[in-house]
Design a protein around this motif. Structure first.
Motif, PDB file in Angstrom:
ATOM      1  N   LEU A 100      20.582  45.723  21.394  1.00  0.00           N
ATOM      2  CA  LEU A 100      19.864  45.058  22.473  1.00  0.00           C
ATOM      3  C   LEU A 100      18.414  44.848  22.038  1.00  0.00           C
ATOM      4  O   LEU A 100      17.795  45.745  21.463  1.00  0.00           O
ATOM      5  CB  LEU A 100      19.908  45.904  23.754  1.00  0.00           C
ATOM      6  CG  LEU A 100      21.282  45.980  24.434  1.00  0.00           C
ATOM      7  CD1 LEU A 100      21.289  47.056  25.517  1.00  0.00           C
ATOM      8  CD2 LEU A 100      21.660  44.615  25.022  1.00  0.00           C
ATOM      9  N   ARG A 146      25.398  37.162  20.470  1.00  0.00           N
ATOM     10  CA  ARG A 146      26.600  36.664  19.792  1.00  0.00           C
ATOM     11  C   ARG A 146      26.312  35.425  18.969  1.00  0.00           C
ATOM     12  O   ARG A 146      26.899  35.202  17.925  1.00  0.00           O
ATOM     13  CB  ARG A 146      27.629  36.260  20.861  1.00  0.00           C
ATOM     14  CG  ARG A 146      28.492  37.334  21.364  1.00  0.00           C
ATOM     15  CD  ARG A 146      29.853  36.769  21.747  1.00  0.00           C
ATOM     16  NE  ARG A 146      29.794  35.877  22.903  1.00  0.00           N
ATOM     17  CZ  ARG A 146      29.949  36.279  24.162  1.00  0.00           C
ATOM     18  NH1 ARG A 146      30.141  37.564  24.422  1.00  0.00           N
ATOM     19  NH2 ARG A 146      29.924  35.415  25.149  1.00  0.00           N
ATOM     20  N   ARG A 186      10.850  36.544  23.026  1.00  0.00           N
ATOM     21  CA  ARG A 186      11.464  37.675  23.714  1.00  0.00           C
ATOM     22  C   ARG A 186      11.044  39.007  23.119  1.00  0.00           C
ATOM     23  O   ARG A 186      10.806  39.971  23.830  1.00  0.00           O
ATOM     24  CB  ARG A 186      12.998  37.533  23.672  1.00  0.00           C
ATOM     25  CG  ARG A 186      13.481  36.376  24.521  1.00  0.00           C
ATOM     26  CD  ARG A 186      14.968  36.147  24.443  1.00  0.00           C
ATOM     27  NE  ARG A 186      15.333  35.171  25.465  1.00  0.00           N
ATOM     28  CZ  ARG A 186      16.532  35.066  26.038  1.00  0.00           C
ATOM     29  NH1 ARG A 186      17.497  35.878  25.659  1.00  0.00           N
ATOM     30  NH2 ARG A 186      16.763  34.173  26.968  1.00  0.00           N
ATOM     31  N   THR A 188      19.573  29.238  25.355  1.00  0.00           N
ATOM     32  CA  THR A 188      19.560  30.661  25.706  1.00  0.00           C
ATOM     33  C   THR A 188      20.941  31.066  26.212  1.00  0.00           C
ATOM     34  O   THR A 188      21.692  30.235  26.719  1.00  0.00           O
ATOM     35  CB  THR A 188      18.557  30.934  26.853  1.00  0.00           C
ATOM     36  OG1 THR A 188      18.908  30.109  27.977  1.00  0.00           O
ATOM     37  CG2 THR A 188      17.122  30.646  26.430  1.00  0.00           C
ATOM     38  N   PRO A 189      21.236  32.363  26.103  1.00  0.00           N
ATOM     39  CA  PRO A 189      22.503  32.852  26.656  1.00  0.00           C
ATOM     40  C   PRO A 189      22.683  32.458  28.124  1.00  0.00           C
ATOM     41  O   PRO A 189      23.785  32.092  28.537  1.00  0.00           O
ATOM     42  CB  PRO A 189      22.388  34.368  26.482  1.00  0.00           C
ATOM     43  CG  PRO A 189      21.522  34.526  25.260  1.00  0.00           C
ATOM     44  CD  PRO A 189      20.518  33.406  25.347  1.00  0.00           C
ATOM     45  N   GLU A 198      25.952  30.302  29.174  1.00  0.00           N
ATOM     46  CA  GLU A 198      26.965  30.846  30.078  1.00  0.00           C
ATOM     47  C   GLU A 198      26.952  30.157  31.445  1.00  0.00           C
ATOM     48  O   GLU A 198      27.529  30.668  32.408  1.00  0.00           O
ATOM     49  CB  GLU A 198      26.781  32.362  30.201  1.00  0.00           C
ATOM     50  CG  GLU A 198      26.936  33.051  28.853  1.00  0.00           C
ATOM     51  CD  GLU A 198      27.678  34.368  28.932  1.00  0.00           C
ATOM     52  OE1 GLU A 198      27.937  34.851  30.043  1.00  0.00           O
ATOM     53  OE2 GLU A 198      28.014  34.898  27.851  1.00  0.00           O
ATOM     54  N   TYR A 258      14.738  35.084  30.532  1.00  0.00           N
ATOM     55  CA  TYR A 258      15.167  36.312  29.852  1.00  0.00           C
ATOM     56  C   TYR A 258      15.349  37.451  30.858  1.00  0.00           C
ATOM     57  O   TYR A 258      16.374  38.145  30.853  1.00  0.00           O
ATOM     58  CB  TYR A 258      14.134  36.658  28.784  1.00  0.00           C
ATOM     59  CG  TYR A 258      14.452  37.867  27.941  1.00  0.00           C
ATOM     60  CD1 TYR A 258      15.747  38.167  27.542  1.00  0.00           C
ATOM     61  CD2 TYR A 258      13.428  38.714  27.510  1.00  0.00           C
ATOM     62  CE1 TYR A 258      16.021  39.273  26.754  1.00  0.00           C
ATOM     63  CE2 TYR A 258      13.694  39.819  26.713  1.00  0.00           C
ATOM     64  CZ  TYR A 258      14.994  40.095  26.349  1.00  0.00           C
ATOM     65  OH  TYR A 258      15.258  41.195  25.569  1.00  0.00           O
ATOM     66  N   ASP A 259      14.380  37.640  31.738  1.00  0.00           N
ATOM     67  CA  ASP A 259      14.489  38.710  32.736  1.00  0.00           C
ATOM     68  C   ASP A 259      15.663  38.465  33.692  1.00  0.00           C
ATOM     69  O   ASP A 259      16.317  39.406  34.136  1.00  0.00           O
ATOM     70  CB  ASP A 259      13.183  38.831  33.533  1.00  0.00           C
ATOM     71  CG  ASP A 259      12.141  39.659  32.779  1.00  0.00           C
ATOM     72  OD1 ASP A 259      12.524  40.467  31.917  1.00  0.00           O
ATOM     73  OD2 ASP A 259      10.940  39.507  33.070  1.00  0.00           O
ATOM     74  N   GLU A 293      18.432  36.906  32.876  1.00  0.00           N
ATOM     75  CA  GLU A 293      19.616  37.284  32.079  1.00  0.00           C
ATOM     76  C   GLU A 293      19.909  38.774  32.233  1.00  0.00           C
ATOM     77  O   GLU A 293      21.051  39.182  32.429  1.00  0.00           O
ATOM     78  CB  GLU A 293      19.386  37.012  30.583  1.00  0.00           C
ATOM     79  CG  GLU A 293      19.752  35.627  30.144  1.00  0.00           C
ATOM     80  CD  GLU A 293      19.460  35.405  28.658  1.00  0.00           C
ATOM     81  OE1 GLU A 293      19.482  36.373  27.866  1.00  0.00           O
ATOM     82  OE2 GLU A 293      19.182  34.239  28.312  1.00  0.00           O
ATOM     83  N   TRP A 294      18.847  39.567  32.113  1.00  0.00           N
ATOM     84  CA  TRP A 294      19.000  41.010  32.268  1.00  0.00           C
ATOM     85  C   TRP A 294      19.425  41.383  33.677  1.00  0.00           C
ATOM     86  O   TRP A 294      20.302  42.214  33.874  1.00  0.00           O
ATOM     87  CB  TRP A 294      17.691  41.734  31.924  1.00  0.00           C
ATOM     88  CG  TRP A 294      17.669  42.141  30.509  1.00  0.00           C
ATOM     89  CD1 TRP A 294      17.282  41.366  29.458  1.00  0.00           C
ATOM     90  CD2 TRP A 294      18.080  43.394  29.963  1.00  0.00           C
ATOM     91  NE1 TRP A 294      17.422  42.063  28.293  1.00  0.00           N
ATOM     92  CE2 TRP A 294      17.903  43.316  28.565  1.00  0.00           C
ATOM     93  CE3 TRP A 294      18.573  44.576  30.505  1.00  0.00           C
ATOM     94  CZ2 TRP A 294      18.209  44.374  27.714  1.00  0.00           C
ATOM     95  CZ3 TRP A 294      18.871  45.638  29.652  1.00  0.00           C
ATOM     96  CH2 TRP A 294      18.694  45.515  28.267  1.00  0.00           C
ATOM     97  N   ALA A 298      22.561  39.473  29.236  1.00  0.00           N
ATOM     98  CA  ALA A 298      22.027  39.969  27.963  1.00  0.00           C
ATOM     99  C   ALA A 298      22.863  41.149  27.460  1.00  0.00           C
ATOM    100  O   ALA A 298      23.298  41.179  26.304  1.00  0.00           O
ATOM    101  CB  ALA A 298      20.562  40.386  28.139  1.00  0.00           C
ATOM    102  N   GLN A 299      23.098  42.106  28.364  1.00  0.00           N
ATOM    103  CA  GLN A 299      23.817  43.321  27.985  1.00  0.00           C
ATOM    104  C   GLN A 299      25.281  43.044  27.644  1.00  0.00           C
ATOM    105  O   GLN A 299      25.858  43.686  26.776  1.00  0.00           O
ATOM    106  CB  GLN A 299      23.769  44.349  29.129  1.00  0.00           C
ATOM    107  CG  GLN A 299      22.396  44.693  29.657  1.00  0.00           C
ATOM    108  CD  GLN A 299      21.923  43.748  30.755  1.00  0.00           C
ATOM    109  OE1 GLN A 299      21.937  42.531  30.594  1.00  0.00           O
ATOM    110  NE2 GLN A 299      21.488  44.310  31.868  1.00  0.00           N
ATOM    111  N   ARG A 346      26.642  40.440  26.332  1.00  0.00           N
ATOM    112  CA  ARG A 346      26.885  39.690  25.097  1.00  0.00           C
ATOM    113  C   ARG A 346      26.705  40.526  23.832  1.00  0.00           C
ATOM    114  O   ARG A 346      27.090  40.093  22.751  1.00  0.00           O
ATOM    115  CB  ARG A 346      25.982  38.456  25.055  1.00  0.00           C
ATOM    116  CG  ARG A 346      26.427  37.412  26.069  1.00  0.00           C
ATOM    117  CD  ARG A 346      25.433  36.292  26.144  1.00  0.00           C
ATOM    118  NE  ARG A 346      25.292  35.550  24.919  1.00  0.00           N
ATOM    119  CZ  ARG A 346      25.984  34.438  24.625  1.00  0.00           C
ATOM    120  NH1 ARG A 346      26.867  33.973  25.468  1.00  0.00           N
ATOM    121  NH2 ARG A 346      25.774  33.818  23.480  1.00  0.00           N
ATOM    122  N   ILE A 347      26.086  41.672  23.975  1.00  0.00           N
ATOM    123  CA  ILE A 347      25.903  42.542  22.801  1.00  0.00           C
ATOM    124  C   ILE A 347      26.360  43.946  23.157  1.00  0.00           C
ATOM    125  O   ILE A 347      25.914  44.509  24.150  1.00  0.00           O
ATOM    126  CB  ILE A 347      24.406  42.546  22.362  1.00  0.00           C
ATOM    127  CG1 ILE A 347      24.075  41.309  21.551  1.00  0.00           C
ATOM    128  CG2 ILE A 347      24.036  43.793  21.570  1.00  0.00           C
ATOM    129  CD1 ILE A 347      24.725  41.238  20.167  1.00  0.00           C
TER     130      ILE A 347
END
Lengths: 249, 249
Positions: free
Chosen positions: A172, A214, A225, B86-87, B91, B228-229, B231-232, B237-238, B240-241
């Motif tokens: 992460l 990914r 970021r 971005t993720p 998604e 980004y925030d 996503e969290w 975020a979590q 995907r990894i």
């Protein structure tokens, strides 16, 4: 557990930023482009958007650098825009370097006000390649020197070198930032090229390589970021905003 | 406490993105610029970097829009670059709109692959103003319609409209993102202009305005960090990894 590192060294490495190579300076596409900008072909930055045909010639000639990763000054520009005007930099916790594919290192003065416009940025970098520093006189806002990734490491003497790549260990980003904040003078490598992995030479000098998604992320997304997460890890983000006190601090 | 919103609506509002206004299309600086690009003065985007002198004329004429906030297509470009790849967007949790100072609304298809090069981006937006959508035929990647901030709100029907501005309530960005994720269809306003505050009209349509740093942050920094925030906050975020599993998921 407490963070010990107050300064993040961030280097864009193997960046796709270079003057037009001698081998294609006489190509009609380059000559026309340079003439339109009232510069010599040897004085302009290589840019895939404008020099695609000429770059195909370079590929055919088996140029000494990976041609598919060259000619993308926009990557450096967009990334610098994302990290220089940040609380981390304003509070002097960030040092930024740009290493290029043909082994130049640009040191960026934290006080620089980078041109937001791409065309202006390209002009500024061309000036930098011509004069080795900008502005030409006085305290430099950017400085250009010959240097490899190894030279850069020798100069910074980081506790560890960390890197981001799709080939790395799944981690992460927040964890990576927290870990980095516990290293003395961490040095972060982010590829300044469009796709693919670091060169073997660069990879060998990195202690840990992290994969934070990914999919492959653009350099400016990774850099933006990471800088933000590092701000949190050392408490800058929280210190600058006090939610309970009506903003007086 | 669990997040209920899976889609973040993000709008750059009052963006400094417009064609050269009729009032200065005959200005020598504009005519020369358009000729060099082989376009008509009415077909090119206003750009402070190239049209500074002509824009001074506009200011003297007390133009109907705030001239000091006009002619910055780079703000829209850099911001979109920071949030589209971005993720969150991959998604399908992000919908992006660009509202402009003279009340156009651009809807951005999440599948767009935005030109990374600024000059190409400007060309694409000029095409969009000419044809109302790009590409001209088939499923649009960007669509342009007349529309105010109020029209946009009526169309999205957000649970709440949140905004970011130096004039807002001091709030940690992460808290704002967490809060947003608990609203049905949140709509976020970020100013697509260089400095200053939202217009009174826009401000009135915002439920909560947040200030996330002591200093004014660039639109692309605010947008990148918020995405980004978010996503969290919704767990993208979590998910995907997976740090413990050697990356196989």
């Amino acid at each position: 557990m407490a963070s010990i590192s107050l300064t993040l060294n961030l280097a864009l490495v193997e960046s796709a930023l270079q003057l037009v190579p001698t081998e294609i300076q006489a190509h009609p596409q380059i000559k026309k482009y340079a003439a339109r900008r009232m510069k010599r072909p040897s004085e302009v930055l290589l840019d895939r958007t404008f020099h695609h045909t000429a770059m195909q010639k370079l590929a055919q000639k088996r140029f000494r650098l990976p041609v598919e990763k060259m000619g993308r000054p926009d990557i450096v520009h967009t990334t610098l825009l994302q990290i220089l005007e940040t609380p981390l930099n304003w509070e002097k916790h960030l040092r930024v370097f740009v290493h290029t594919q043909d082994d130049y290192v640009i040191s960026v003065n934290p006080k620089i006000r980078l041109p937001k416009n791409y065309v202006r940025f390209v002009g500024l970098i061309e000036q930098l390649f011509a004069n080795k520093q900008v502005p030409e006189r006085g305290s430099p806002l950017m400085k250009l020197e010959k240097g490899t990734v190894q030279n850069l490491i020798a100069r910074i003497q980081p506790g560890q070198v960390l890197g981001f790549s799709i080939m790395g260990q799944p981690t992460l980003m927040r964890t990576a930032a927290k870990d980095a904040s516990e290293i003395a003078d961490p040095l972060i490598f982010i590829g300044g090229f469009p796709r693919g992995h670091f060169s073997d030479d660069t990879s060998r000098s990195i202690h840990s390589i992290f994969k934070v998604d990914r999919e492959s992320l653009d350099a400016w997304v990774v850099a933006g970021r990471f800088v933000y997460d590092f701000e949190w890890a050392i408490g800058v983000a929280q210190r600058r905003i006090k939610p309970e006190k009506d903003g007086h601090d």
